[in-house]
Design an enzyme around this catalytic site. Structure first.
Site: not given
Ligand code: GAL
Length: 379
Positions: A132, A206, A343
């Site tokens: 991210h 997110h 997402e």
């Molecule tokens: C998502 C990701 C997950 C986890 C989450 C945040 O986008 O696919 O694996 O990292 O964010 O906790």
């Protein structure tokens, strides 16, 4: 006399709409978000449409803090999980609650990729991988904010300048995300970005949604449709293997609307790796075309959300890392599987897979993304 009646009517109408909203929508005061981070002012902005739908967004991480939509009874529900104050967000930025993540949303294997023969090393913040946007991605930055009107709709324009080398990414990059709240109950996100050196980019929103309006309920009863025939399986550390696998016959196939909880605990290897759903779905449409790609509703509240996007992928995450240890708005905890994320994005680890769509942005080109989350009800 007539004048008196009009005044009385106007007074009563005002009272009716006030009492409806005051019973349900509890706006967070903007003062809860007014502070300075590294010399930059943070704030909370409120967008409203003609139907009363209300979005509250902070420029700290370009983050949706609350999103009030009507349920089947006409009562407003806040369908995103979040906190009441900026201090709470500051102390838990690693759960990525409601922001724009990037430069690159999701994982990059060991944080490494090669561009024009040069290898780049990004910060590592998720076991041995980059997630991210890194330890201090877009989600932890103070964006410049401007309230604007777009075609009569209330909107918030957010921009962020990311310096060459930030988190290991090449190029000075300027990104703009505009949130628009339209009168047909859609929250629309327009993204654009430019760079002065070849770089990679894959930002996404997110939010942890729970369409029942409270994280006291899990999202396991939510019924989901995703317009995808294939997905990108991962290894145990959630890095795509490069395979594009057919969904048919797997517990990840949501072509027929299915409750999230129905197959989530199947012993299918991909679900064991993800600890539930945490996968990138390859959307069944030509590249760059903007259309509906997913739909989900809560049988409890009747709230229905359609996701439309021009992106090739959709990461569906079923809140498997939520632990219940954080207390959010209205004393709702960040409970296990009480939020889902949809997402819209390029595929995770795209820079390391030549068979995935390119995430490269060249100077003089503009990255764009259009996505919207539209709300209605199922009676
Ligand atoms: C998502 C990701 C997950 C986890 C989450 C945040 O986008 O696919 O694996 O990292 O964010 O906790």
């Amino acid at each position: 006399m007539i004048k008196y009646k009009i005044v009385l009517l106007a007074f009563l109408l005002q009272f009716v709409s006030y009492s409806q909203n005051s019973n349900t929508i509890k706006e967070i005061p903007s003062s809860n978000f007014q502070t300075k981070i590294n010399g930059k002012s943070t704030n909370l902005f409120t967008l409203k449409n003609k139907q009363g739908m209300t979005a509250q967004i902070t420029n700290y991480g370009a983050r949706v803090v609350s999103l009030w939509v009507p349920d089947r009874e006409g009562n407003f529900q806040d369908v995103v999980w979040g906190f009441e104050t900026i201090q709470d967000y500051l102390s838990s930025s690693d759960i990525y609650c409601g922001p724009i993540v990037g430069r690159f949303g999701n994982r990059i294997d060991k944080g490494r990729f090669t561009l024009n023969g040069k290898q780049y090393q990004l910060t590592i913040n998720n076991n041995e991988n980059h997630l991210h946007g890194g330890t201090s991605g877009f989600y932890s930055k103070v964006w410049n904010a401007k309230s604007v009107k777009i075609e009569g709709n209330e909107a918030l324009e957010l921009t962020y300048f990311s310096k060459d080398g930030e988190e290991g990414y090449p190029g000075n990059l300027t990104i703009k995300v505009t949130y628009i709240l339209t009168d047909d109950n859609s929250l629309k996100l327009l993204y654009s970005a430019t760079t002065d050196k070849t770089t990679i980019i894959n930002p996404t929103s997110h939010c942890y949604f729970n369409l029942s309006g409270t994280s006291k309920n899990t999202i396991l009863d939510h019924v989901l449709f995703i317009n995808a025939q294939k997905f990108t399986p991962t290894n145990e550390s959630l890095i795509p293997t490069g395979e594009l696998r057919n969904l048919q016959g797997t517990p990840l196939d949501f072509n027929i609307p299915t409750a999230i909880g129905e197959r989530i605990d199947n012993k299918y290897e991909q679900l064991l790796f993800g600890k539930g759903y945490d996968h990138n779905f390859i959307i069944n449409k030509p590249m760059g075309i903007y259309e509906k790609i997913a739909e989900i509703y809560s049988p409890e509240s009747g709230v229905l959300m359609a996701v439309s996007s021009d992106q090739p992928g959709l990461q569906f995450y079923s809140g498997n890392f939520m632990k219940g240890d954080l207390e959010g708005k209205r004393r709702d905890n960040h409970n296990y599987r009480s939020g889902f994320a949809l997402e819209t994005q390029n595929f995770p680890d795209a820079p390391n897979h030549p068979n995935f769509p390119s995430a490269v942005l060249e100077p003089k080109h503009t990255y764009t993304q259009t996505t919207s989350y539209s709300f209605g009800v199922v009676k």
